[in-house]
Design an enzyme around this catalytic site. Structure first.
Site, PDB file in Angstrom:
ATOM      1  N   SER A  72       0.842  -1.204   0.000  1.00  0.00           N
ATOM      2  CA  SER A  72       0.000   0.000   0.000  1.00  0.00           C
ATOM      3  C   SER A  72       0.876   1.254   0.000  1.00  0.00           C
ATOM      4  O   SER A  72       0.394   2.351  -0.302  1.00  0.00           O
ATOM      5  CB  SER A  72      -0.939   0.010   1.219  1.00  0.00           C
ATOM      6  OG  SER A  72      -0.215  -0.233   2.408  1.00  0.00           O
ATOM      7  N   GLU A 209      -9.231  -9.741   3.704  1.00  0.00           N
ATOM      8  CA  GLU A 209      -9.593  -8.356   3.361  1.00  0.00           C
ATOM      9  C   GLU A 209     -10.904  -8.298   2.566  1.00  0.00           C
ATOM     10  O   GLU A 209     -11.137  -9.094   1.642  1.00  0.00           O
ATOM     11  CB  GLU A 209      -8.483  -7.704   2.511  1.00  0.00           C
ATOM     12  CG  GLU A 209      -8.845  -6.286   2.091  1.00  0.00           C
ATOM     13  CD  GLU A 209      -7.678  -5.477   1.527  1.00  0.00           C
ATOM     14  OE1 GLU A 209      -6.539  -5.972   1.511  1.00  0.00           O
ATOM     15  OE2 GLU A 209      -7.938  -4.333   1.106  1.00  0.00           O
TER      16      GLU A 209
HETATM   17  O1  KIV Z   1      -0.437  -3.414   1.550  1.00  0.00           O
HETATM   18  C1  KIV Z   1      -1.073  -3.370   2.610  1.00  0.00           C
HETATM   19  O2  KIV Z   1      -1.046  -2.384   3.350  1.00  0.00           O
HETATM   20  C2  KIV Z   1      -1.872  -4.526   2.961  1.00  0.00           C
HETATM   21  C3  KIV Z   1      -2.868  -4.364   4.055  1.00  0.00           C
HETATM   22  C4  KIV Z   1      -4.032  -3.652   3.485  1.00  0.00           C
HETATM   23  C5  KIV Z   1      -3.216  -5.639   4.700  1.00  0.00           C
HETATM   24  O3  KIV Z   1      -1.762  -5.553   2.359  1.00  0.00           O
END
Ligand code: KIV
Length: 294
Positions: A72, A209
Site C-alpha cells: 500500500s 480483506e
Molecule cells: O499493503 C497493505 O497495506 C496490505 C494491508 C491492506 C493488509 O496488504
C-alpha cells in the site's frame, strides 16, 4: 460487538506478559516471533498496523504486535493508482526504514506484484533478498490457489509467510476494482478454500480483506492460524489498517476504515500558521535564533 466467547488473558512470553493485553503500550524486551503470533489464535486480539518509515514505526511499535510494510506504500506514500506499480526495490527501501524504528513488533514486508507469482524459486529469491537486506522477520504474499506450493516452499526454506485472501489488491484488474469479495457462492467458497490451502501450506497468519462478517467468521473457524481482518469484521483474530488511512491523512478512505486521527486537518492548520508567520515575519521567533556569547 463480537459474538465469540471472550478468551482468558494469555501470555505472549514469560516476562513480556501484559497484565491485560488490551492495555498498551506493552513493555516488551524481546521481538515477537511468527510462532507467537500463530499461538495467539483464539486468544487476545492481535493488533497490527502498516508503516513505511522509521519515525512512524517507532511510534506504533509499542502498541502493535505486528507491523506490516505493505505494498500500500505505493498508493499512500508514492501516489500510485494501485499497488501494481510497486517494486521490490521500493519494498526493500521502506522495509529497512521500518526496521530502524520498530524494536519489538514482528515486522512483515509485502512481496510486490510480479516478484513471486511465477514460481516458488522466484518467490524464494525475492523473499530471501527482502529478509537479508531489511532484517524483517517474515513476508506476506497475496494468496490465490497458485500460492500453495510457494508458501510451503518458502516456509521449508526458513521464510515465515503471512497470506492474504479475499480482496487481493494486486489482482484488481482481474476483479474489476477494489470491491468487497465473496458475493457469489463460487467466490465465497473459493476464498474459504484459498484460506484453508494457505494455512495447510504453513502460513503463520492470514490477512482477510474486504469480505462479509459471515465469510470472515467461516474462514476464522475453518483454519488453525490467526485471521487478521481488514474490512472483514471483528470476528477475525486480529485487525490491521493502513496507518495513514486511520490517522485521517486522506479525505476519502474505504468504508471499513475508522479515522482515529485528523492528520490532514492538523497538517493543513500547521502549514497555514507557518505560512502566515513567515509572511508577517513573526517566524523565526527569538527562541529559534542562534546567539553566540562572544
Ligand atoms: O499493503 C497493505 O497495506 C496490505 C494491508 C491492506 C493488509 O496488504
Amino acid at each position: 460487538m463480537s459474538t465469540r466467547p471472550q478468551p482468558p488473558v494469555e501470555a505472549l512470553t514469560g516476562q513480556d506478559v501484559p497484565d491485560r493485553p488490551h492495555q498498551r503500550p506493552i513493555k516488551r524486551t524481546r521481538r515477537i516471533t511468527a510462532p507467537q503470533i500463530t499461538g495467539r489464535k483464539g486468544k487476545s486480539p492481535i493488533v497490527c498496523l502498516t508503516a513505511y518509515d522509521a519515525p512512524t514505526a517507532e511510534i506504533i511499535d509499542p502498541h502493535c504486535d505486528l507491523i506490516l510494510v505493505g505494498d500500500s506504500v505505493g498508493m499512500v506514500v508514492h501516489g500510485l493508482p494501485s499497488t501494481v506499480g510497486v517494486t521490490l526495490d521500493m519494498m526493500v527501501l521502506h522495509g529497512k526504514a521500518v526496521m530502524r524504528g520498530a524494536k519489538t513488533a514482528l515486522v512483515v514486508v509485502d512481496l510486490p506484484f510480479g516478484s513471486y507469482e511465477a514460481s516458488p524459486e522466484q518467490a524464494f529469491a525475492s523473499a530471501s533478498r527482502v529478509m537479508m537486506q531489511t532484517g524483517c522477520q517474515a513476508v506476506k504474499i497475496e494468496s490465490g490457489s497458485y500460492a500453495t506450493e510457494t508458501i510451503s516452499y518458502l516456509v521449508q526454506r526458513g521464510i515465515p509467510v503471512m497470506s492474504h485472501v479475499g480482496l487481493r489488491p494486486q489482482s484488481l484488474h482481474v476483479f474489476g476494482g477494489f470491491r468487497a469479495r465473496g458475493r457469489t457462492d463460487a467466490i465465497y467458497k473459493e476464498i474459504v478454500d484459498n484460506a484453508k490451502a494457505a494455512a495447510d501450506a504453513g502460513s503463520f497468519a492470514i490477512v482477510v480483506e474486504g469480505v462479509s462478517a459471515e465469510l470472515a467468521e467461516e474462514v476464522t473457524d475453518a483454519i488453525d492460524i490467526p485471521t487478521i481482518g481488514i474490512g472483514a469484521s471483528a470476528q477475525c483474530d486480529g485487525q490491521i489498517l493502513v496507518t495513514p488511512d486511520m490517522l485521517g491523512l486522506f479525505k476519502r478512505v474505504p468504508k471499513f476504515v475508522h479515522k482515529y486521527g485528523s492528520m490532514r486537518d492538523d497538517v493543513e492548520a500547521a502549514v497555514k500558521a507557518y505560512a502566515s508567520d513567515v509572511s508577517d515575519r513573526s517566524f523565526p521567533r527569538a527562541e529559534n535564533l542562534y546567539v553566540f556569547k562572544d
